[in-house]
Structures are given as C-alpha cells and as structure tokens.
Design a protein around this motif. Structure first.
Motif, mmCIF file in Angstrom:
data_model
loop_
_atom_site.group_PDB
_atom_site.id
_atom_site.type_symbol
_atom_site.label_atom_id
_atom_site.label_comp_id
_atom_site.label_asym_id
_atom_site.label_seq_id
_atom_site.Cartn_x
_atom_site.Cartn_y
_atom_site.Cartn_z
ATOM 1 N N LYS A 1 39.657 45.042 42.359
ATOM 2 C CA LYS A 1 38.467 45.760 42.817
ATOM 3 C C LYS A 1 38.347 45.720 44.328
ATOM 4 C CE LYS A 1 35.535 45.161 38.761
ATOM 5 N NZ LYS A 1 34.308 44.527 38.228
ATOM 6 N N GLU A 2 38.563 44.534 44.896
ATOM 7 C CA GLU A 2 38.467 44.379 46.349
ATOM 8 C C GLU A 2 39.506 45.222 47.073
ATOM 9 O OE1 GLU A 2 38.709 40.156 46.868
ATOM 10 O OE2 GLU A 2 36.557 39.876 46.505
ATOM 11 N N ALA A 3 40.624 45.497 46.422
ATOM 12 C CA ALA A 3 41.678 46.322 47.015
ATOM 13 C C ALA A 3 41.381 47.811 46.860
ATOM 14 C CB ALA A 3 43.022 45.980 46.394
ATOM 15 N N GLY A 4 40.233 48.146 46.256
ATOM 16 C CA GLY A 4 39.830 49.533 46.137
ATOM 17 C C GLY A 4 40.222 50.223 44.842
ATOM 18 N N ASN A 5 40.664 49.450 43.883
ATOM 19 C CA ASN A 5 41.072 50.030 42.610
ATOM 20 C C ASN A 5 39.907 50.087 41.629
ATOM 21 O OD1 ASN A 5 44.057 50.266 43.017
ATOM 22 N ND2 ASN A 5 43.781 48.090 43.423
ATOM 23 N N GLN A 6 39.950 51.069 40.739
ATOM 24 C CA GLN A 6 38.983 51.158 39.659
ATOM 25 C C GLN A 6 39.480 50.263 38.531
ATOM 26 O OE1 GLN A 6 38.392 55.118 38.181
ATOM 27 N NE2 GLN A 6 37.081 54.447 36.515
ATOM 28 N N LEU B 1 38.894 40.812 40.131
ATOM 29 C CA LEU B 1 38.174 40.875 41.394
ATOM 30 C C LEU B 1 39.087 41.321 42.528
ATOM 31 C CD1 LEU B 1 35.568 40.395 42.954
ATOM 32 C CD2 LEU B 1 36.243 38.007 43.197
ATOM 33 N N GLY B 2 40.301 40.798 42.570
ATOM 34 C CA GLY B 2 41.242 41.185 43.617
ATOM 35 C C GLY B 2 41.587 42.661 43.569
#
Length: 92
Positions: free
Chosen positions: A5-10, A2-3
C-alpha cells in the motif's frame, strides 16, 4: 500488505473463512463449457479478482505440514480458470 500500500499499490485481502467455496466434485462440466465451474458459490467472485490481479499472495496457517483445507479447495477449484501466465505470478 502495508508495504504494498505504501508503495502505491491497490491491495485487497480476501479471507477464505468468510467465503463459501465448495469442493470440486469432478463433474467435468468445466471441461465442456470454457472452464467455468457450474457450482453456485463464492468461487466465481474470488476467481475473477484473482484473474484480474497483477500479483497474488496467498497466506495460510500450516496444519500437519500442509496448507489449510480452505486454501487447498481454492487452489483445486481455480486450476481450470486461471491462465497459466497468472500461475507463474502466484506467491505462496
């Protein structure tokens, strides 16, 4: 996950229990054909994703002070194909 993803990573989660990955049979074919295993299973798909990844995070339950069998099989089968630079980025 989740972290990341939240940082903009795929992010992609691959569950080994859903994949058919055979054990290495030490046939040596990978040593003569550019490193690719000749077995017909899901390993090629998983390995291609691992090679393209910027970061690989592996998680496994611990049984008898060791990783589970599926993870060990994945690691054994990937050693011929993963560039050494990618191994340095792997987090267990």
């Amino acid at each position: 996950m989740l972290g990341a993803k939240e940082a903009g990573n795929q992010v992609e989660k691959i569950s080994l229990r859903d994949k058919k990955i055979n054990h290495c049979v030490a046939c040596g074919a990978c040593q003569g054909n550019g490193g690719r295993c000749v077995q017909q299973d899901d390993m090629a798909e998983v390995l291609d994703k691992m090679i393209r990844a910027d970061v690989i995070v592996m998680a496994t339950p611990v049984y008898f002070y060791n990783m589970n069998g599926q993870m060990k099989t994945l690691i054994d089968r990937s050693m011929q194909d993963i560039p050494r630079s990618a191994i340095r980025r792997c987090i267990l």
